[in-house]
Design an enzyme around this catalytic site. Structure first.
Site, mmCIF file in Angstrom:
data_model
loop_
_atom_site.group_PDB
_atom_site.id
_atom_site.type_symbol
_atom_site.label_atom_id
_atom_site.label_comp_id
_atom_site.label_asym_id
_atom_site.label_seq_id
_atom_site.Cartn_x
_atom_site.Cartn_y
_atom_site.Cartn_z
ATOM 1 C CG HIS A 90 -2.104 -1.063 0.723
ATOM 2 N ND1 HIS A 90 -3.122 -0.762 -0.147
ATOM 3 C CD2 HIS A 90 -2.206 -2.385 0.977
ATOM 4 C CE1 HIS A 90 -3.833 -1.843 -0.366
ATOM 5 N NE2 HIS A 90 -3.293 -2.849 0.309
ATOM 6 C CD GLU B 242 -9.666 -8.392 -4.001
ATOM 7 O OE1 GLU B 242 -8.640 -7.730 -4.206
ATOM 8 O OE2 GLU B 242 -10.591 -7.980 -3.278
ATOM 9 C CG ASP C 3 -5.390 -8.820 -2.479
ATOM 10 O OD1 ASP C 3 -4.380 -8.972 -1.772
ATOM 11 O OD2 ASP C 3 -6.221 -7.920 -2.284
ATOM 12 C CB CYS D 64 -8.857 -2.571 -10.925
ATOM 13 S SG CYS D 64 -9.348 -3.735 -9.648
HETATM 14 C C1 PEP Z 1 -6.052 -5.893 -6.047
HETATM 15 O O1 PEP Z 1 -5.997 -6.699 -5.113
HETATM 16 O O2 PEP Z 1 -5.561 -6.092 -7.170
HETATM 17 C C2 PEP Z 1 -6.686 -4.585 -5.858
HETATM 18 C C3 PEP Z 1 -6.849 -3.763 -6.866
HETATM 19 O O3 PEP Z 1 -7.061 -4.241 -4.589
HETATM 20 P P1 PEP Z 1 -6.049 -3.729 -3.456
HETATM 21 O O4 PEP Z 1 -4.728 -3.416 -4.101
HETATM 22 O O5 PEP Z 1 -6.691 -2.549 -2.828
HETATM 23 O O6 PEP Z 1 -5.989 -4.918 -2.530
HETATM 24 MG MG MG Z 2 -7.201 -6.458 -3.348
#
Ligand code: PEP
Ligand code: MG
Length: 585
Positions: free
Chosen positions: A194, A437, A461, A508
């Site tokens: 993150h 995911e 994920d 995404c």
């Molecule tokens: C993912 O897991 O690819 C996603 C877009 O969600 P995050 O990165 O917020 O876990």
């Molecule tokens: Mg995710």
């Protein structure tokens, strides 16, 4: 303290080159617990201290392994840190204070460090005086291990500095990226952690996974950060600075050139229009998204909006936030994801099991929302009430089963009914989607597709759980392979299920923001890509060079590959060849 130039490699998390002064998030911001202990707690405190020393020794060893090619001086310094850790001056004195003065381990260590620092700084021989900084580094390391984690008041970070930290929690990274800092460097983390996501979102250069940097960098030292190469240089000399400035200017010019074309549509050579949207965390980013050529928000991670403040429990405040998201992204659509808390994203007032042995497999995403139904329903109410202000789509994270989807839909239906009774208008036909995911969701995508309006594949994920590799752990970063054959097969399976059910499927995960991956994603049948806004100009440029028919053939070839390295080589070569075809454009 290291005075010579020292280059340390990490993982490039957010592009950009900057040179600035280090601000180490370290000991000076920690709250050292001042506590006396009872005689029967002595053994326990001695054990805690000894364990912290052991952990520190192990970390030093891994730094030494990492610094293998970094030059003699770095190695000598770290070796000296190892010796200090084993020195009886440090260990015996601290033991003594625990046993005889009945001090808690942190307090005892702190007092030992203060005494030794004072003694060292009074020595006449310069060499020993200079060891005070090393002692501080070693002390920081042990203290960090004793405290378990760093919680630092971030208001002390001077604007314009390069923040160097062992690890940042999501709220810390959020607060820092909103401050005027130049760059972020952390010892832990991977490309989709993150800290990396937020740094990219705010267009702040970042390098993560720079093992040992907290031990060699000190406050005020000059540090050069190259977020694309994933490299940091301590004490860069004049020649290096000059070279880096040239590189930086070239990169800025290149991005400006691509950005100037980025408002044009992303259409392949054979006429297929690809929807390119942005992944967003903060309202401030939406302007960046627009200027980089994004057409809508493919993923709005609402948890970041709610990380600070009291909006989590305040429906009207949330309505206002979501209204702003929709209005700022108009006339395009915005896909808002319900809270995805857990692991490194914590929030006051929301039950989390971050202390669990395996939080990534614990109470996260929709699991948590289905337990904390009050928080979930409040958010759904706010989202629906805001939905009249633009084109909203709803998406839920971390889905593993049909049961969860149905339960979420039941709650959504209840909330809609409440709002109707209360005469609150909302978009009755708001599209409802799920993140794909988790492997179980991908494998049962055909079943889930019948229940929802759209899918969005979260590869960050999906890769982590398919390969069993922690996305935040730099020690396994090389095993976090988005181009693993299992990932490509999973993508194909999900896309096929969506096509069969005639629902939209988007991607995404960060994978979509890497230009090299574009031919394979198009070839897999994905025509809706969402990514960090800074990647959009380059991705659109790549799309314009692609031919859909060729990409499909290319993807089929990739599916026949047996190893990640074979796929990686082909993906790189294909992209190179593609760029060559556009060289004259
Ligand atoms: C993912 O897991 O690819 C996603 C877009 O969600 P995050 O990165 O917020 O876990
Ligand atoms: Mg995710």
């Amino acid at each position: 303290m290291i005075n010579q130039m020292l280059t340390v490699r990490g993982i490039g998390a957010s592009p950009g080159i900057v040179i600035g002064q280090v601000h180490l998030l370290g000991r000076q911001e920690w709250q050292i617990p001042r506590r006396s202990i009872e005689p029967d707690q002595i053994e326990e405190e001695l054990d805690r201290f000894d364990l912290a020393i052991q952990a520190s020794l192990q970390q030093i060893q891994s730094t030494l392994d990492r610094l293998g090619q970094a030059g003699d001086e770095g190695i000598l310094i770290i070796e000296s840190h190892r010796m200090m850790l084993q020195d009886e001056m440090l260990v015996e004195r601290t033991h003594d204070l625990i046993k005889n003065s009945l001090l808690g381990a942190e307090d005892a260590l702190d007092q030992t460090l203060a005494t030794l620092s004072q003694a060292f700084s009074q020595l006449t021989v310069r060499y020993f005086r200079e060891r005070v900084a090393d002692l501080r580094s070693v002390g920081n390391l042990v203290m960090r291990n004793l405290l378990g984690q760093i919680e630092s008041p971030l208001h002390l970070v001077p604007p314009g500095s390069i923040v160097v930290a062992h690890e940042l929690s999501a709220p810390q990274a959020a607060e820092l990226t909103l401050k005027q800092i130049k760059a972020l460097v952390t010892e832990v983390g991977g490309i989709t952690c993150h800290t990396a996501i937020m740094a990219r979102a705010m267009e702040i250069p970042a390098v993560v996974g720079v093992t040992g940097i907290c031990m060699v960098a000190t406050n005020g030292q000059q540090l050069a950060v190259d977020g694309r190469l994933g490299q940091v240089i301590l004490n860069p000399d004049q020649e290096t600075c000059r070279h880096l400035h040239q590189q930086r200017d070239r990169q800025i010019a290149e991005l400006a050139k691509l950005t100037s074309r980025s408002q044009q549509a992303a259409v392949t050579r054979d006429g297929v229009t690809i929807r390119v949207e942005g992944n967003i965390e903060y309202l401030e980013e939406i302007e960046n998204l627009r200027s980089r050529g994004g057409t809508g928000i493919g993923l709005f991670r609402t948890e970041y909006l709610l990380l600070s403040g009291s909006a989590i429990n305040d429906e009207n405040s949330q309505v206002e936030l979501y209204r702003q998201v929709l209005q700022r992204s108009a006339p395009h659509r915005a896909t808002l994801r319900t809270l995805d808390m857990g692991r490194d994203k914590t929030l006051e007032g929301v039950r989390l099991d971050t202390a669990a042995e395996n939080p990534a497999l614990g109470l996260r995403g929709i699991r948590l929302s289905l337990l904390e139904t009050q928080t979930f329903k409040l958010q759904l109410r706010a989202l629906l009430r805001a939905s009249t202000h633009g084109k909203m789509r709803l998406i839920i994270p971390f889905v593993t089963s049909l049961k969860e989807v149905r339960e979420a839909k039941t709650l959504l239906a209840q909330v809609k009914e409440e709002l109707r009774r209360e005469n609150h208008p909302f978009d009755e036909s708001i599209p409802f989607g799920i993140m794909i995911e988790i492997p179980s969701a991908a494998i049962t995508a055909d079943i889930l597709a019948a229940e929802v309006d759209f899918f969005s594949i979260g590869t960050n994920d999906l890769v982590q759980y398919t390969l069993g590799v922690d996305r935040n752990n730099q020690m396994v970063a090389s095993l976090y392979q988005e181009l693993h054959p299992a990932v490509l097969r999973t993508l194909r399976q999900v896309v096929q299920a969506a096509v069969q059910a005639e629902i939209e499927v988007a991607i995404c995960g960060e994978m979509a923001g890497e230009p090299q991956n574009i031919p394979l994603l198009l070839g897999c049948g994905l025509t809706c890509l969402s990514m960090n806004p800074i990647s959009i100009p380059q991705v659109k440029e790549t799309i314009r060079l692609c031919n859909m028919v060729d990409c499909k053939r290319f993807f089929d070839e990739l599916l026949r590959c047996e190893t990640t390295s074979e796929i990686t080589a082909r993906v790189r070569d294909y992209h190179r060849a593609l760029l060559a075809t556009g060289a004259g454009d």
